[in-house]
Design a protein around this motif. Structure first.
Motif, mmCIF file in Angstrom:
data_model
loop_
_atom_site.group_PDB
_atom_site.id
_atom_site.type_symbol
_atom_site.label_atom_id
_atom_site.label_comp_id
_atom_site.label_asym_id
_atom_site.label_seq_id
_atom_site.Cartn_x
_atom_site.Cartn_y
_atom_site.Cartn_z
ATOM 1 N N ASP A 1 0.803 -1.224 0.000
ATOM 2 C CA ASP A 1 0.000 0.000 0.000
ATOM 3 C C ASP A 1 0.838 1.276 0.000
ATOM 4 O OD1 ASP A 1 -2.292 -1.529 0.053
ATOM 5 O OD2 ASP A 1 -2.408 -1.535 2.253
ATOM 6 N N SER A 2 2.144 1.161 -0.083
ATOM 7 C CA SER A 2 3.001 2.341 -0.022
ATOM 8 C C SER A 2 2.874 3.182 -1.297
ATOM 9 C CB SER A 2 4.464 1.931 0.175
ATOM 10 O OG SER A 2 5.307 3.055 0.018
ATOM 11 N N ILE A 3 2.340 4.370 -1.155
ATOM 12 C CA ILE A 3 2.220 5.279 -2.299
ATOM 13 C C ILE A 3 3.600 5.715 -2.775
ATOM 14 C CG2 ILE A 3 1.441 7.586 -2.976
ATOM 15 C CD1 ILE A 3 -0.979 7.172 -1.194
ATOM 16 N N ALA A 4 4.489 6.017 -1.815
ATOM 17 C CA ALA A 4 5.829 6.474 -2.186
ATOM 18 C C ALA A 4 6.574 5.415 -2.982
ATOM 19 C CB ALA A 4 6.617 6.852 -0.941
ATOM 20 N N ALA A 5 6.455 4.154 -2.548
ATOM 21 C CA ALA A 5 7.148 3.074 -3.257
ATOM 22 C C ALA A 5 6.638 2.951 -4.679
ATOM 23 C CB ALA A 5 6.972 1.765 -2.506
ATOM 24 N N ARG A 6 5.329 3.055 -4.872
ATOM 25 C CA ARG A 6 4.758 2.977 -6.213
ATOM 26 C C ARG A 6 5.208 4.151 -7.076
ATOM 27 N NH1 ARG A 6 2.061 -1.992 -7.224
ATOM 28 N NH2 ARG A 6 0.990 -2.621 -5.302
ATOM 29 N N GLN A 7 5.259 5.317 -6.483
ATOM 30 C CA GLN A 7 5.690 6.495 -7.233
ATOM 31 C C GLN A 7 7.122 6.333 -7.739
ATOM 32 O OE1 GLN A 7 5.027 9.548 -4.343
ATOM 33 N NE2 GLN A 7 2.919 9.935 -4.977
ATOM 34 N N VAL A 8 7.991 5.850 -6.843
ATOM 35 C CA VAL A 8 9.393 5.686 -7.242
ATOM 36 C C VAL A 8 9.523 4.608 -8.311
ATOM 37 C CG1 VAL A 8 11.676 5.017 -6.453
ATOM 38 C CG2 VAL A 8 10.287 6.533 -5.054
ATOM 39 N N MET A 9 8.831 3.487 -8.122
ATOM 40 C CA MET A 9 8.901 2.422 -9.120
ATOM 41 C C MET A 9 8.378 2.901 -10.467
ATOM 42 S SD MET A 9 9.661 -0.533 -10.186
ATOM 43 C CE MET A 9 9.869 -1.818 -8.970
ATOM 44 N N LEU A 10 7.282 3.630 -10.436
ATOM 45 C CA LEU A 10 6.711 4.133 -11.680
ATOM 46 C C LEU A 10 7.692 5.052 -12.402
ATOM 47 C CD1 LEU A 10 4.289 4.192 -13.525
ATOM 48 C CD2 LEU A 10 3.300 5.989 -12.108
ATOM 49 N N SER A 11 8.334 5.928 -11.661
ATOM 50 C CA SER A 11 9.305 6.825 -12.297
ATOM 51 C C SER A 11 10.465 6.055 -12.897
ATOM 52 C CB SER A 11 9.812 7.848 -11.285
ATOM 53 O OG SER A 11 10.682 7.251 -10.353
#
Length: 595
Positions: free
Chosen positions: A133-143
């Motif tokens: 559920d980590s939004i930050a982790a998803r953001q970094v992976m997406l970038s």
């Protein structure tokens, strides 16, 4: 890629763009020993979404052994000693040993900061596996996936982010195009956009995202259909209107875009963005009066609108409305001194044209950035005009001279310095030496003709102008110069020379019908032909466009002959005030017996 105008950036997109910049933000020399958040923004950036703390139940029951502590120290010492690859590998090994999301987050930061993006993706995935559920982790992976052009793998992460932040769905789709750059696989971006927007057929922003993605693969008809649908869902929606106008640039005439924007502006009369784009279209179509009118309307609503001040100032300068240009551009520099450095160049030109040379010097000295080389060249002439010959020559030595074109330009500048110092022979000799190095150079030939005239060698001056026109037969400058010379050095009896002058000046005025210097030459020709009434009309028109001392002197002489000596004297006085050293004025006043 075709990108629509940027509007306010959504929080989700802002966080993703920040993640793109982690390699620049992650310090390799002073990284903290405790794990820090991988997407921590700068103090003035959009804050990261709340609720991304790692829950206690997601943390492994991992004792801090002496071996682990030693590895943590090795990782941070490697950073401090500028050994980024060792640091990234050490932190990656720690992730494998601990399965701790805090360590994975820190390892991702270090890998990005060291440029080890493959390791960073692996670390970020372990971060996500530990805390789905980590939004930050998803953001970094997406970038990281977007940077690697692995868009097909980005879909689940983007879906998760949108599901976690439903309030961001519409603004994100509106600005989704900002994630792609020139290296992005356009077809992959279209596939991802279509898959993400499919669940939202009634969302105008989703249709807009599809329109941009379709345009970027060249499917303009399909893009326009999506914009039509967006406008059906949101009538007179500004982003869709503006993007359609942008796409029209690929297949329509400037007037068609203007007509479309005019119609849209009438429906959305309060849109400053629409008016701004319409004004720029008018400028592109050289409809300067219409552009200035639109900018004026913007300034009525927003007197300090920077774009309107700059745009109207530059348009007014193009129209030779120097009062408006100076007022608007000066106000723009006051409001945003750090963003308007180039405007100082134009303000210097205005001051120079009005013979306010100390002011022009100050403006030119304040120019920086891309306009500085051009400003320095003009500053050379201004310093010379102010009598600072040594300063002008010293500045000239600092100008670039890496190409033949630059070296010729510097020779011309050097000659102009000696002209202002009234050392005409030195200027003539500089150009003569230049022609030995660059025989047949048209610019040097033209300039030498002017110096020959100043030295009283009228035959050589005329011969050099003819030589110049043989090289540049379509030059308006050359046609005007020789046309004026022939008129000025002829009497009524010299019918052939006056006829040639008229032919040259007529050819020039056809190309530039509003050029005040050509109007001045034509007016002077009419005077020499014994047609003072026609001369007066042309010279008054020229003087209204450019109240130059030489034009004023010509007009004054015509008025003197017509019997209006009072008006003529006013013109002579105005010319003397602007240029006390004007030789044309001094000669005319002495010949006429004026004051």
């Amino acid at each position: 890629m075709t990108k629509p105008p940027v509007v306010r950036i959504s929080r989700l997109l802002s966080a993703l763009l920040l993640a793109f910049g982690l390699s620049a933000c992650a310090s390799l020399s002073s990284a903290p020993t405790a794990p820090s958040h991988a997407s921590e923004p700068a103090a003035d950036a959009t804050p990261e979404p709340d609720g991304d703390e790692i829950p206690a139940d997601k943390l492994p029951n991992q004792p801090l052994t002496s071996e682990l502590l030693m590895r943590f120290l090795v990782g941070d010492i490697a950073l401090q000693r500028n050994q980024p690859q060792l640091a990234a590998q050490t932190w990656h090994d720690l992730v494998l040993k601990t399965n701790d999301p805090r360590v994975a987050r820190r390892a991702t930061e270090v890998a990005i900061g060291s440029g080890q993006l493959a390791i960073a993706r692996d670390d970020a995935q372990r971060w996500i596996d530990a805390v789905p559920d980590s939004i930050a982790a998803r953001q970094v992976m997406l970038s990281l996936l977007i940077r690697a052009n692995r868009l097909d793998e980005a879909k689940p992460h983007m879906q998760a982010l949108l599901a976690a932040q439903p309030q961001e769905i519409a603004p994100f789709f509106l600005q989704m195009h900002m994630l792609w750059d020139k290296n992005t696989d356009r077809e992959a971006a279209l596939r991802l956009t279509e898959e993400l927007t499919t669940p939202y057929p009634q969302l105008a922003e989703a249709r807009f995202a599809r329109a941009v993605a379709l345009a970027n693969v060249g499917r303009l008809d399909d893009s326009l259909k999506e914009l039509d649908e967006a406008n059906r869902l949101k009538p007179d929606w500004e982003p869709a209107i503006l993007y359609r106008a942008q796409l029209m640039g690929k297949s329509s005439t400037p007037q068609a875009r203007i007509d479309y924007l005019q119609s849209a502006e009438r429906r959305v009369p309060k849109s400053m963005a629409l008016r701004s784009v319409l004004a720029r279209e008018y400028v592109e179509a050289s409809q300067f009066a219409a552009a200035l009118k639109v900018y004026d309307q913007m300034l009525v609503l927003q007197p300090n609108n920077l774009e309107a001040l700059m745009g109207s100032g530059l348009v007014a300068l193009q129209m030779r409305d120097l009062d408006t240009a100076e007022q608007r551009l000066s106000r723009a520099t006051e409001l945003a001194p750090q963003q308007t450095g180039n405007l100082r160049y134009y303000l210097g030109q205005i001051a120079e044209e009005r013979y306010r040379f100390p002011e022009a010097r100050d403006w030119y000295q304040g120019v920086d950035g891309e306009f500085k080389p051009a400003a320095d060249k003009r500053l050379v002439r201004v310093l010379a005009r102010l009598g600072d010959t040594d300063g002008a020559l010293a500045l000239l030595k600092t100008l670039p001279a890496e190409t033949d074109e630059a070296r010729v330009a510097n020779l011309q500048l050097t000659a102009s310095v000696w002209r202002e110092a009234r050392q005409y022979r030195k200027g003539y000799d500089v150009l003569g030496e230049g022609l030995k190095r660059y025989p047949g150079n048209a610019d040097l030939i033209y300039d030498r003709s002017l110096f020959a005239d100043l030295l009283g060698d009228y035959a050589e001056s005329e011969a050099e102008l003819r030589r110049y026109l043989a090289l540049e037969p379509d030059s308006v400058m050359g046609q005007n110069a020789l046309g004026y010379t022939l008129a000025n050095r002829s009497t009524l009896a010299d019918t052939a020379r006056l006829a040639e002058s008229e032919k040259l000046l007529n050819a020039a005025i056809v190309k530039e019908p509003d050029n005040p210097t050509i109007l001045d030459s034509l007016g002077w020709l009419r005077f020499r032909q014994g047609k003072p009434a026609e001369a007066r009309a042309l010279l008054e028109k020229a003087y209204a466009k450019m109240p130059d001392p030489e034009i004023g002197t010509h007009l004054g002489e015509v008025l003197w002959q017509l019997g209006d000596k009072r008006a003529a004297q006013k013109l002579f006085d105005a010319a003397r005030l602007l240029d006390p050293q004007s030789e044309i004025l001094r000669e005319a006043v002495q010949r006429l017996g004026a004051q």
